[in-house]
Scaffold this active site. Structure first.
Site, short mmCIF file in Angstrom:
data_model
loop_
_atom_site.label_atom_id
_atom_site.label_comp_id
_atom_site.label_asym_id
_atom_site.label_seq_id
_atom_site.Cartn_x
_atom_site.Cartn_y
_atom_site.Cartn_z
N THR A 153 0.80 -1.23 0.00
CA THR A 153 0.00 0.00 0.00
C THR A 153 0.83 1.28 0.00
O THR A 153 0.29 2.38 0.08
CB THR A 153 -0.97 -0.01 1.20
OG1 THR A 153 -0.24 -0.40 2.37
CG2 THR A 153 -2.10 -0.99 0.98
N GLU A 213 17.49 23.10 4.18
CA GLU A 213 17.71 21.73 4.68
C GLU A 213 18.16 21.80 6.15
O GLU A 213 19.06 22.57 6.49
CB GLU A 213 18.79 21.05 3.82
CG GLU A 213 19.38 19.77 4.37
CD GLU A 213 18.35 18.66 4.59
OE1 GLU A 213 17.59 18.35 3.66
OE2 GLU A 213 18.32 18.11 5.71
N HIS A 454 34.79 2.18 -26.86
CA HIS A 454 35.37 3.53 -26.96
C HIS A 454 34.73 4.27 -28.14
O HIS A 454 34.59 3.69 -29.21
CB HIS A 454 36.88 3.45 -27.19
CG HIS A 454 37.50 4.79 -27.41
ND1 HIS A 454 37.72 5.66 -26.37
CD2 HIS A 454 37.89 5.43 -28.54
CE1 HIS A 454 38.25 6.78 -26.85
NE2 HIS A 454 38.36 6.68 -28.17
C1 LIG Z 1 8.52 12.67 -6.56
C2 LIG Z 1 9.02 11.27 -6.36
C3 LIG Z 1 10.00 10.78 -7.18
C4 LIG Z 1 10.47 9.49 -7.01
N1 LIG Z 1 11.45 9.04 -7.85
C5 LIG Z 1 11.92 7.79 -7.69
C6 LIG Z 1 12.89 7.29 -8.58
O1 LIG Z 1 13.34 7.99 -9.49
N2 LIG Z 1 13.33 6.02 -8.41
C7 LIG Z 1 12.84 5.23 -7.40
O2 LIG Z 1 13.28 4.09 -7.28
N3 LIG Z 1 11.90 5.67 -6.55
C8 LIG Z 1 11.42 6.93 -6.67
N4 LIG Z 1 10.45 7.37 -5.84
C9 LIG Z 1 9.94 6.45 -4.80
C10 LIG Z 1 8.94 5.44 -5.39
O3 LIG Z 1 7.89 6.15 -5.99
C11 LIG Z 1 8.41 4.52 -4.29
O4 LIG Z 1 9.49 3.92 -3.61
C12 LIG Z 1 7.53 3.43 -4.90
O5 LIG Z 1 6.43 3.98 -5.57
C13 LIG Z 1 7.03 2.47 -3.82
O6 LIG Z 1 6.25 1.49 -4.41
P1 LIG Z 1 5.10 0.74 -3.61
O7 LIG Z 1 4.54 -0.26 -4.56
O8 LIG Z 1 5.61 0.26 -2.32
O9 LIG Z 1 4.01 1.83 -3.25
P2 LIG Z 1 3.24 2.94 -4.12
O10 LIG Z 1 3.91 3.21 -5.38
O11 LIG Z 1 3.00 4.06 -3.18
O12 LIG Z 1 1.87 2.25 -4.48
C14 LIG Z 1 0.91 1.92 -3.53
C15 LIG Z 1 -0.43 1.77 -4.23
O13 LIG Z 1 -1.34 1.20 -3.31
C16 LIG Z 1 -2.60 1.85 -3.43
N5 LIG Z 1 -3.31 1.66 -2.15
C17 LIG Z 1 -2.92 2.06 -0.92
N6 LIG Z 1 -3.80 1.59 0.00
C18 LIG Z 1 -4.72 0.89 -0.68
C19 LIG Z 1 -5.87 0.14 -0.28
N7 LIG Z 1 -6.20 0.00 0.99
N8 LIG Z 1 -6.61 -0.45 -1.25
C20 LIG Z 1 -6.25 -0.33 -2.57
N9 LIG Z 1 -5.18 0.34 -2.98
C21 LIG Z 1 -4.44 0.93 -2.05
C22 LIG Z 1 -2.22 3.29 -3.72
O14 LIG Z 1 -3.31 3.99 -4.31
C23 LIG Z 1 -1.05 3.09 -4.66
O15 LIG Z 1 -1.49 2.98 -5.99
C24 LIG Z 1 9.93 8.66 -5.99
C25 LIG Z 1 8.92 9.14 -5.17
C26 LIG Z 1 8.46 10.43 -5.35
C27 LIG Z 1 7.35 10.91 -4.46
#
Ligand SMILES: Cc1cc2nc3c(=O)[nH]c(=O)nc-3n(C[C@H](O)[C@H](O)[C@H](O)COP(=O)(O)OP(=O)(O)OC[C@H]3O[C@@H](n4cnc5c(N)ncnc54)[C@H](O)[C@@H]3O)c2cc1C
Length: 475
Positions: A153, A213, A454
């Site tokens: 999530t 920061e 290269h």
């Molecule tokens: C601006 C920004 C830039 C980033 N750039 C990078 C990058 O370049 N490289 C990198 O590796 N990481 C980057 N990250 C971090 C990366 O986005 C996260 O680490 C990653 O998305 C985590 O994946 P996840 O699947 O754990 O969760 P998420 O991507 O947060 O997905 C969780 C999903 O679960 C859904 N959800 C939550 N609760 C429920 C529920 N109860 N029922 C149904 N659906 C639900 C949400 O709607 C969401 O779609 C960035 C983050 C941000 C904010």
């Protein structure tokens, strides 16, 4: 449609959607539930990464970098650009289109792999007879069951106390990716990955950006030599980075935000910004999951408590990605998702936390894997270091981007690579070689002996490996 599944995945971010695909590939009847909505209310799988994270930020970084190149770097190539302008609304629309392509791609992959997708919020109802009931509320309204549940999530942006996100003046990453006109003065609180990337985007298109920061050192987790070089280069571009500040009151007016802060020398400031991005970290998201219904334990920081294998406190309930301990990175989430699906299948899925690469997509980019020099010193590990500047690389000269360097750290006795750190052009791509080398427990000599094309930026990786043994050829 049958509602009984072998595996139910809650969340379709990079952790969840990849776990669902891998589980389906392994022959499990798999469902994936995600509540993210696009502007029309339809499904937008891909999570933070696809919708308001990795993908849209890189789209804007590319657009703004193109604009900056056209305005500055092109002249060196003899290319004259007259009447240069940028249409911010079009830049944002392009970004939205890139996001949509990724959303659609995931829906296609679900179909291709026979993952049943439910658009709505998933919450635990009960556990009975070794089966979990999960209620889906939203576009789909039903209760489904799973023998295994994978919670993915994700996370939400952390707000500063007293400065809630309104996404108009005080922006999280969501609002920072939707700004539709260049702010004259932009404040960024937090000089981490997101703050630096977003600050860079808006500086390149004309905003005067001030980054505030709290920590006294720039990018404390990055190798010091690389961080110092990066700080110098970013400051030269005009990013005003202030370290060791203490943030005081933040007051949102009608059209601007006032930030009171004390700088490292103790001087007090009251700056007025047209927009303020707050990027001070993210918190795990367990909202609406109803974890209590099945007794799922959280740790003291609100993450779902898991062991090294992503097993939670409940049998056959797993959790991956940002909602559990470890770096909040999309590729870490994906690796965990795949490993969990494979463990459910009785295989030996594994995530090597020592070889997870990190990238900051500023220009120059910053990338690293493994230990920093300061970590090795603190741990008392004897090491040898080798560096090579892009200034001495022919391809970098031809590209017109000679900033930065590659740095190798290898065990003093065995020569095993312990860390590789880079700041420079396209190092997000170059770091993969170091990851592969470390996965195979290569020595710096192994890289030094491998033939690199290269002219290529990757020759800098070979040269830095050679430098460990003080035998660089081109520097
Ligand atoms: C601006 C920004 C830039 C980033 N750039 C990078 C990058 O370049 N490289 C990198 O590796 N990481 C980057 N990250 C971090 C990366 O986005 C996260 O680490 C990653 O998305 C985590 O994946 P996840 O699947 O754990 O969760 P998420 O991507 O947060 O997905 C969780 C999903 O679960 C859904 N959800 C939550 N609760 C429920 C529920 N109860 N029922 C149904 N659906 C639900 C949400 O709607 C969401 O779609 C960035 C983050 C941000 C904010």
């Amino acid at each position: 449609m049958s509602k009984e599944f072998d595996v139910v995945v809650i969340g379709a971010g990079p952790g969840g959607y990849v776990a669902a695909i891998r589980a389906a590939q392994l022959g499990f009847k798999t469902a994936c539930i995600d509540e993210w909505k696009n502007e029309k209310g339809g499904p937008a799988p891909g999570g933070t990464c696809t919708n308001v994270g990795c993908i849209p930020s890189k789209a804007l970084l590319q657009s703004s970098e193109n604009y900056e190149h056209a305005g500055h770097a092109f002249a060196d190539h003899g290319i004259e650009v007259k009447g240069l302008s940028i249409d911010i609304k079009k830049m944002i629309a392009r970004k939205d289109n890139v996001v949509k392509q990724n959303n659609d791609g995931i829906l296609y992959l679900f179909k291709k792999n026979k993952v049943t997708f439910f658009h709505g919020r998933g919450s635990f109802e009960k556990a009975e007879g070794g089966v979990y009931s999960v209620k889906v509320a939203g576009a789909a309204e039903e209760t489904i069951t799973g023998k295994h549940v994978i919670v993915a999530t994700g996370s939400n942006p952390r707000a500063l106390p007293g400065a809630a996100f309104d996404e108009k003046l005080i922006l999280s990453n969501t609002g920072a990716l939707e700004i539709d006109a260049v702010p004259k003065k932009l404040g960024v609180i937090g000089a981490g990955v997101i703050g630096l990337e977003m600050g860079s985007v808006w500086r390149r298109v004309g905003a005067e950006v001030t980054v505030l920061e709290a920590m006294p050192t720039f990018l404390g987790a990055v190798d010091e030599q690389i961080a110092k070089e990066a700080q110098k280069l970013l400051a030269k571009q005009g990013l005003n980075i202030n370290l060791g500040v203490k943030i005081g009151a933040i007051t949102a007016g009608k059209k601007d935000v006032t930030v009171e802060y004390t700088d490292a020398s103790g001087k007090e400031h009251k700056d007025v910004f047209d927009k303020l991005i707050v990027s001070i970290g993210r918190v795990p998201n367990t909202n609406g999951l109803n974890a209590e219904a099945v007794g799922l334990k959280l740790d003291e920081r609100g993450f779902i408590a898991v062991d090294g294998d992503c097993k939670t406190s409940q049998p056959n309930v797993w959790a991956v990605g940002d909602v559990v301990r470890g770096p909040m990175l999309a590729h870490k989430a994906e690796e965990e998702g795949v490993a969990v699906a494979e463990r459910i299948a009785g295989q030996h899925g594994h995530v090597n936390f020592n070889t997870i690469p990190w990238v900051i997509y500023t220009s120059p980019e910053i990338a690293w894997v493994g230990k920093t020099e300061q970590q090795l010193k603190a741990e008392g590990v004897p090491y040898k270091a080798g560096t090579f500047p892009f200034m001495a690389n022919g391809r970098a000269r031809a590209l017109g981007d000679t900033s930065g360097m590659v740095k190798f750290l290898a065990d003093a006795k065995t020569d095993e690579i312990l860390g590789v750190h880079m700041v420079g052009p396209m190092v997000s791509e170059l770091i993969s070689e170091a990851v592969v080398a470390m996965e195979f427990r290569a020595s710096s000599e192994d890289i030094a002996r491998i033939c690199h094309a290269h002219p290529s930026l990757s020759e800098s990786t070979k040269e830095a490996a050679l430098a460990v043994d003080k035998r660089s050829l081109n520097f």
